[in-house]
Design an enzyme around this catalytic site. Structure first.
Site, mmCIF file in Angstrom:
data_model
loop_
_atom_site.group_PDB
_atom_site.id
_atom_site.type_symbol
_atom_site.label_atom_id
_atom_site.label_comp_id
_atom_site.label_asym_id
_atom_site.label_seq_id
_atom_site.Cartn_x
_atom_site.Cartn_y
_atom_site.Cartn_z
ATOM 1 N N GLU A 210 -31.344 -23.972 -17.613
ATOM 2 C CA GLU A 210 -30.205 -23.146 -17.989
ATOM 3 C C GLU A 210 -30.321 -21.694 -17.518
ATOM 4 O OE1 GLU A 210 -28.761 -25.592 -21.961
ATOM 5 O OE2 GLU A 210 -29.630 -23.597 -22.213
ATOM 6 N N GLU A 393 -30.422 -32.280 -21.773
ATOM 7 C CA GLU A 393 -30.353 -31.810 -23.161
ATOM 8 C C GLU A 393 -29.028 -32.239 -23.748
ATOM 9 O OE1 GLU A 393 -31.115 -27.726 -24.189
ATOM 10 O OE2 GLU A 393 -32.826 -27.574 -22.824
#
Length: 495
Positions: A210, A393
């Site tokens: 991320e 995720e």
């Protein structure tokens, strides 16, 4: 539609070193990162920027990793994604190790980390940490799980980024982390070193987790270090981070070999229009938040945050697989102000905790709308880049474990639609997360774990939803008895 997942599908969990490692011993404490300093800063605590919780009170994975790996075995998992912490391996600066850098006005085009440089890095490294990471990685492998090594999951060494000084001087003084091109070079060294030390153990690699969260929440008014609000600084950080990804990709390929599978993990948040008049704004939002990054590393077209466009051949084809992190959506409407859209409150990430969104969907205890359809959208957003994908995720903050059953099943149902109906090449699902852990600035209150952790005793206890995930994994399919949870409303979440 068949409810079975593809043969050889990977089922696992994802974790971050900073969120998991500390808590069980004094030796496990790593005070050498920007995030450690950020969470301990008195001004941040007093102003409510951070919760006041500190990682030293965490679940203690550094000492209890075998316990958690046994829980993964109990779940039947065959994959585990984690990162070795940069600041733990290099508590001291690596800038003294000289490497050849090809740099011009566009940026850092190449970094050459020689064998001699690797030996010098080895002399600087914390060998106790290197030894422990090898023990951890070997334990994962011996339990039949594929090891996915991710290099960067947000903390930077304090010698590379002093977030308090950067905050207090409005980025005039540093070290300034991703705001400076030197961070690209140092990250390339770190990537080369980790590949050199652990290349024999990794089944897959990811350069970053991320990166878009770093350049957005850290530099556009959020509570991540260095806590600034300046779009120009966000642009600069993003530009350096995409180059750092490419240079780390190069290093892993150079050290491990061209056969190494090197990806990147991205927070993919589909933007949806509030009305038909806002469709162009939603397209613009998806370009600014997601597509520019993947166009850069697949096509060599660099348009940082959707601004301008350059040809950068040194960035092209620098990704072998794409990790999709999906939690919720955004709803946007058109705006005359740059970047041409604005987020609408009451949907997606912009909701009140433990309530209902304006679409009458439940929200998690951190205020994220539960929107399973977005999983399919996120996968299809990345499908266009022609790389294999993995959901790296996906999870929910739910201490009472009231919503997690539905969350898991409904999101996996949408994932099956992306695979079976849309033809997406998705090869695995990694839940966030195995155990309760430190949720960054929000502290320990949000509970994302399939396994409950008593932070005082460090004992672990499975939540009921862990049994649901276990059944899915064991069958490599969604069992029919769980299909009630594939829709909303259902018996767990009445209207």
């Amino acid at each position: 539609m068949s409810l079975e997942f593809p043969k050889g599908f990977l089922w696992g969990i994802s974790m971050a070193a900073f969120q998991y490692e500390m808590g069980a011993s004094r030796e496990a404490v790593d005070p050498n990162s920007d995030w450690y300093v950020w969470l301990h800063d008195r001004r941040n605590v007093e102003r409510g920027v951070v919760s006041g919780d500190v990682p030293e009170d965490g679940p203690g994975y550094w000492d209890l990793y075998r316990v958690d790996h046994r829980w993964a075995q109990w779940l039947g998992l065959n994959a585990w994604r984690m990162n070795p912490e940069w600041s733990r391996i290099f508590p001291r600066s690596t800038k003294s190790v000289k490497v050849s850098v090809d740099r011009d006005e566009e940026g850092v085009k190449a970094v050459d980390v020689t064998e001699e440089a690797l030996r010098q890095l080895d002399e600087l490294a914390n060998q106790e940490a290197v030894k422990r990471y090898r023990e951890i990685f070997e334990d994962i492998k011996c339990r039949g799980m594929k090891l996915i090594i991710n290099l960067y999951h947000w903390p930077l060494p304090i010698w590379l980024h002093d977030p308090i000084r950067v905050r207090d001087t409005n980025a005039r003084e540093g070290p300034r982390g991703w705001l400076d091109e030197d961070a690209i070079v140092e990250f390339a060294k770190f990537a080369a070193y980790v590949a050199w030390k652990f290349g024999d153990l990794a089944d897959m690699w990811s350069t970053m987790n991320e990166p878009n969260v770093t350049w957005s929440i850290g530099y556009t008014g959020g509570n991540f270090p260095p806590g600034l609000n300046d779009y120009k600084l966000s642009y600069r950080a993003a530009r350096n981070i995409v180059q750092a990804h490419a240079r780390a990709y190069d290093q892993i390929k150079e050290v491990v070999g061209r056969e190494a599978q090197v990806g990147v993990i991205y927070a993919v948040t589909p933007a949806e229009p509030l009305s038909d008049d806002d469709r162009e704004a939603a397209e613009r939002a998806n370009e600014v938040m997601t597509h520019w990054f993947f166009k850069a590393i697949t096509e060599g077209r660099l348009s940082v945050l959707g601004i301008g466009e350059e040809r950068r051949e040194d960035l092209r084809d620098r990704v072998d697989w794409i990790g999709v992190n999906y939690y919720s959506r955004l709803v946007v409407r058109a705006s005359e102000r740059a970047p041409g859209f604005e987020v609408v409150s009451g949907y997606g990430f912009a909701c009140k905790p433990s309530s209902k969104s304006l679409a009458n969907r439940p929200t998690s205890e951190v205020g994220w709308e539960i929107y399973p359809e977005g999983m399919r959208s996120a996968i299809n957003m990345c499908k266009r880049y022609g790389r294999p994908m993995m959901v790296t995720e996906n999870g929910v903050a739910d201490a009472a474990d009231r919503l997690r059953h539905w969350y898991i099943v409904s999101h996996l149902h949408q994932l099956l639609k992306a695979i079976k109906v849309d033809g997406a090449d998705v090869r695995g699902y990694l839940h966030w997360s195995l155990i309760d852990n430190l949720e960054w600035a929000s502290g320990f209150k949000p509970k994302f774990g399939l396994i409950y952790v008593d932070l005082k005793t460090k004992e672990r206890y499975p939540r009921p939803s862990a049994y649901v995930y276990r059944d899915i994994v064991s069958q490599n399919a969604l069992p029919e008895y769980l299909l009630e949870y594939a829709r909303y409303p259902n018996i767990l979440a009445p209207p």
